[in-house]
Each structure stands twice: as structure tokens, then as C-alpha cells.
Design a protein around this motif. Structure first.
Motif, short mmCIF file in Angstrom:
data_model
loop_
_atom_site.label_atom_id
_atom_site.label_comp_id
_atom_site.label_asym_id
_atom_site.label_seq_id
_atom_site.Cartn_x
_atom_site.Cartn_y
_atom_site.Cartn_z
N ALA A 274 -8.94 3.40 -1.20
CA ALA A 274 -10.06 2.57 -0.75
C ALA A 274 -10.68 1.74 -1.87
O ALA A 274 -11.19 0.64 -1.62
CB ALA A 274 -11.12 3.45 -0.10
N ASP B 268 4.56 7.23 4.00
CA ASP B 268 3.24 6.61 4.07
C ASP B 268 2.21 7.61 4.60
O ASP B 268 2.53 8.42 5.49
CB ASP B 268 3.30 5.39 5.00
N ARG B 269 1.03 7.60 4.05
CA ARG B 269 -0.02 8.51 4.52
C ARG B 269 -1.39 7.96 4.10
O ARG B 269 -1.48 7.09 3.23
CB ARG B 269 0.18 9.92 3.96
N GLU B 270 -2.41 8.50 4.71
CA GLU B 270 -3.77 8.12 4.33
C GLU B 270 -4.16 8.82 3.03
O GLU B 270 -3.81 9.99 2.81
CB GLU B 270 -4.75 8.52 5.44
N ASP B 271 -4.87 8.11 2.17
CA ASP B 271 -5.37 8.71 0.93
C ASP B 271 -6.68 8.01 0.58
O ASP B 271 -6.70 6.79 0.42
CB ASP B 271 -4.36 8.55 -0.21
N PRO B 272 -7.77 8.75 0.46
CA PRO B 272 -9.07 8.11 0.20
C PRO B 272 -9.12 7.34 -1.11
O PRO B 272 -9.95 6.43 -1.27
CB PRO B 272 -10.05 9.29 0.19
N GLU C 219 0.83 -1.20 0.00
CA GLU C 219 0.00 0.00 0.00
C GLU C 219 0.87 1.25 0.00
O GLU C 219 0.51 2.26 -0.61
CB GLU C 219 -0.94 0.02 1.20
N GLN C 220 2.03 1.20 0.66
CA GLN C 220 2.94 2.34 0.66
C GLN C 220 3.39 2.67 -0.76
O GLN C 220 3.55 3.83 -1.12
CB GLN C 220 4.16 2.05 1.54
N VAL D 156 0.73 4.63 -2.51
CA VAL D 156 0.79 6.04 -2.13
C VAL D 156 1.85 6.76 -2.98
O VAL D 156 1.63 7.87 -3.46
CB VAL D 156 1.11 6.19 -0.63
#
Length: 346
Positions: free
Chosen positions: A333, A326-330, A199-200, A203
């Protein structure tokens, strides 16, 4: 053109604080390495229409006394600070031609700590690979690896070897010899991003896509598979490796479909390569605008961005390298809607 200031550091002026910098932050120390980073950062600030903050840092040496009095002695910081201010003034003059807002500061403290603090509010940190032992020079070795790994925003490392593509010169004999041996190489208007199924890495793909859009460039998603990786080292049959490539290709294609759903107008291509991820990405860096990697990955099928691999790309690249934390990103999803994720290469 914005304000060109030398902000006082708190240690010198009674604990006052200046506004945390936003936009692009670049570390300089007057070296050729720092000059390359400065030019790249100024161009990037102009592309993004964001402010540029120029910073240098210094530490006051402390010497142990050798006489009967013992104890420690410190050096008056005024001369050191004046030298740092001169470096910043030179940098401000160099970027005066760009249509950007520019601020600057001279900080008293550890260089890597200064940049890490600024990464809390900055959009991007930019620095060279080496320096004079002052600001950027402090980012060598283990610290140069730690800064991209711990920064809160993306970082870009600009090696001196690409000075010619930035219109800069250097007197470094080793670099000049390497440039002469390589000859003139056309730089493709391409942003390359290395992926490993984590997942990183996805991103990093999104950040690379944003960068490609700014440059009007093609995005090239590269997954390199080393000869043996982790638990795959014991697999002897060539057909097992062939099956591995087939599995990765399926998930790479699914990842590209996901990417195109979010960037329908962006020219994008993917490559599944046989070879060391470090070697593949370093070779790409010779002739593309930018190479992008994540700070870490969980491995996927290839273990591509783990540990020494990302460090190897940073330390041996022949062009600018962006490391994305790494960070959240909608947008992450909906990745599963486009196909398999386990071992996914995008």
C-alpha cells in the motif's frame, strides 16, 4: 523428531480423511530428482522451524479388454501402493538426521492434483523437475508449468543439475557431463528476484526478502530488458532505448527505497541488465542460492515475467527456483510514497 507415519488414503480406507498438511510439503518418487527436492525441503523446514510433510501419489492403471467380453480391467493396487510406501519410508529415513517434525502420506490420485489440494494449507511446495513417471514425473511438461501457476502457496522447483551443491549424486549421464563441463562453482549466499514493474513482482520481492533473511543472504533485485519488447519493437533510435533505461532506473531506485523501508537490516542491491530475462535469470541460477519470480506480471516496461519467460526460467534453471503466487500484502500500500510506479522495476 516428529511422527513418521504413512497416512492411509481415503480411497483405500473407506473415505477417511487425514489432517491437511502445513509447513513444507515435498513430492517424492524415489528418483534422483526427488531426492534433491527432498534434501532442499528438509533444509528449508529446519531453517523455518516448520514441519515437513513428505508425499507420494499413485494412480491405478486401467486397461481396455481385447476379447469378446470387452469392457475394462483394473490392476490390483496393493503392489503399486506397497512400492509407493517403500518410497516414502526411504525418504523418511533420509531426513531422519534433521531436527524437524516429519509426517508423510501416500495418496491415490493424480500427482499434480494432490499437490494443488495441499497448496491450500501448505506454506511451501517443493518438487523436482523430473521423475520416474510416477509422482514427480507427472509434473513434467505442461503440468510442471501449471502447478506453480495455480498453486495457492509458493513453489520451489529443484533441478537435478544442482545435486552436487546439495551433497547428492546422480547416475544421469547428461547431468554428470554437464556438471563436469561446468566444473566446481562457488555458490554465492545471494537470493535473486526477477522484477518487471508489476505488483505481482513486488509480491515476489517481499517473499524473496523473507527468504534472504532466513538464509542470512544478500537480496539481489534484477530487472532485465530484452532488445525489443512488445510495442517497443518499432523504436529504432538508440537514444530511445537509453531513455527507457533511465526511466526504469528511476523507478528501480524508488522500489529499492520502498524495500529498504520494510527490511532496513537486509543487505540488498539492484541490477538493471541488458538482455533476455530468461538468459539473465538462468545464468544467475548457476551460482546463487535461489532465484525467485512471480507467477505473472502485467509487463511494466519490459514484459519480463509474462508467458513463456517464467516458464523458460523454470525449465532451464541451474539451481532452485521459487515461484510466488499473487496475493494481498499490506506492505504494498505504501509503495507510491517512494516514487514512480508506472514501469516500476520493484
Amino acid at each position: 523428531m516428529g511422527a513418521h507415519e504413512l497416512h492411509p488414503d481415503p480411497a483405500r480406507d473407506g473415505g477417511g480423511t487425514s489432517a491437511a498438511p502445513e509447513g513444507i510439503v515435498v513430492g517424492v518418487d524415489g528418483s534422483d530428482h526427488g531426492q534433491c527436492a527432498l534434501v532442499w525441503a528438509a533444509r528449508e523446514a529446519q531453517r523455518r522451524r516448520r514441519p515437513l510433510h513428505i508425499v507420494t501419489a499413485y494412480s491405478v492403471p486401467i486397461f481396455a479388454a481385447s476379447g469378446l467380453d470387452g469392457g475394462y480391467a483394473t490392476v490390483d493396487d496393493s503392489v503399486i501402493r506397497e512400492g509407493a510406501e517403500a518410497v516414502v519410508r526411504q525418504a523418511l529415513q533420509k531426513v531422519s538426521q534433521y531436527d524437524i517434525e516429519v509426517t508423510s502420506s501416500v495418496e491415490n490420485g493424480d500427482a499434480s492434483g494432490v499437490l494443488l489440494d495441499m497448496s491450500e494449507t501448505a506454506e511451501l511446495l517443493v518438487f523436482g523437475t523430473r521423475g520416474r513417471g510416477g509422482f514427480v514425473g507427472r509434473l513434467l511438461g505442461s503440468v510442471s508449468s501449471a502447478l506453480p501457476a495455480h498453486a495457492k502457496c509458493p513453489t520451489v522447483t529443484v533441478p537435478l543439475i544442482c545435486s552436487d551443491r546439495l551433497g547428492e549424486t546422480t547416475e544421469d549421464r547428461r547431468i554428470k557431463a554437464e556438471q563436469a563441463k561446468a566444473g566446481h562453482q562457488r555458490v554465492e549466499n545471494v537470493v535473486v528476484v526477477g522484477v518487471d514493474g508489476s505488483e505481482q513482482a513486488r509480491v515476489a520481492v517481499l517473499e524473496a526478502a523473507d527468504q534472504a533473511e532466513r538464509l542470512g543472504a544478500t537480496l539481489r533485485v534484477v530487472c532485465a530488458v530484452p532488445q525489443y519488447s512488445g510495442s517497443l519493437a518499432w523504436v529504432p533510435a538508440p537514444m530511445d532505448r537509453k531513455a527507457l533505461f533511465a526511466d526504469i532506473q528511476v523507478t528501480l531506485d524508488a522500489g529499492m527505497a520502498w524495500l529498504r523501508s520494510h527490511y532496513p537490516a537486509l543487505p540488498a542491491e539492484s541490477q538493471l541488465r541488458d538482455g533476455s530475462p530468461v538468459d539473465v535469470l538462468v545464468e544467475e541460477s548457476r551460482h546463487v542460492e535461489l532465484v525467485v519470480v512471480g507467477t505473472r506480471g502485467r509487463g511494466g516496461f519490459t514484459g519480463m515475467l509474462l508467458g513463456s519467460t517464467s516458464d523458460g526460467v523454470l525449465h532451464h534453471a541451474k539451481g532452485p527456483v521459487m515461484v510466488v503466487p499473487d496475493r494481498e500484502d499490506p506492505r504494498l500500500a505504501d509503495r507510491a510514497r517512494f516514487g514512480p510506479i508506472l514501469g516500476d522495476a520493484a
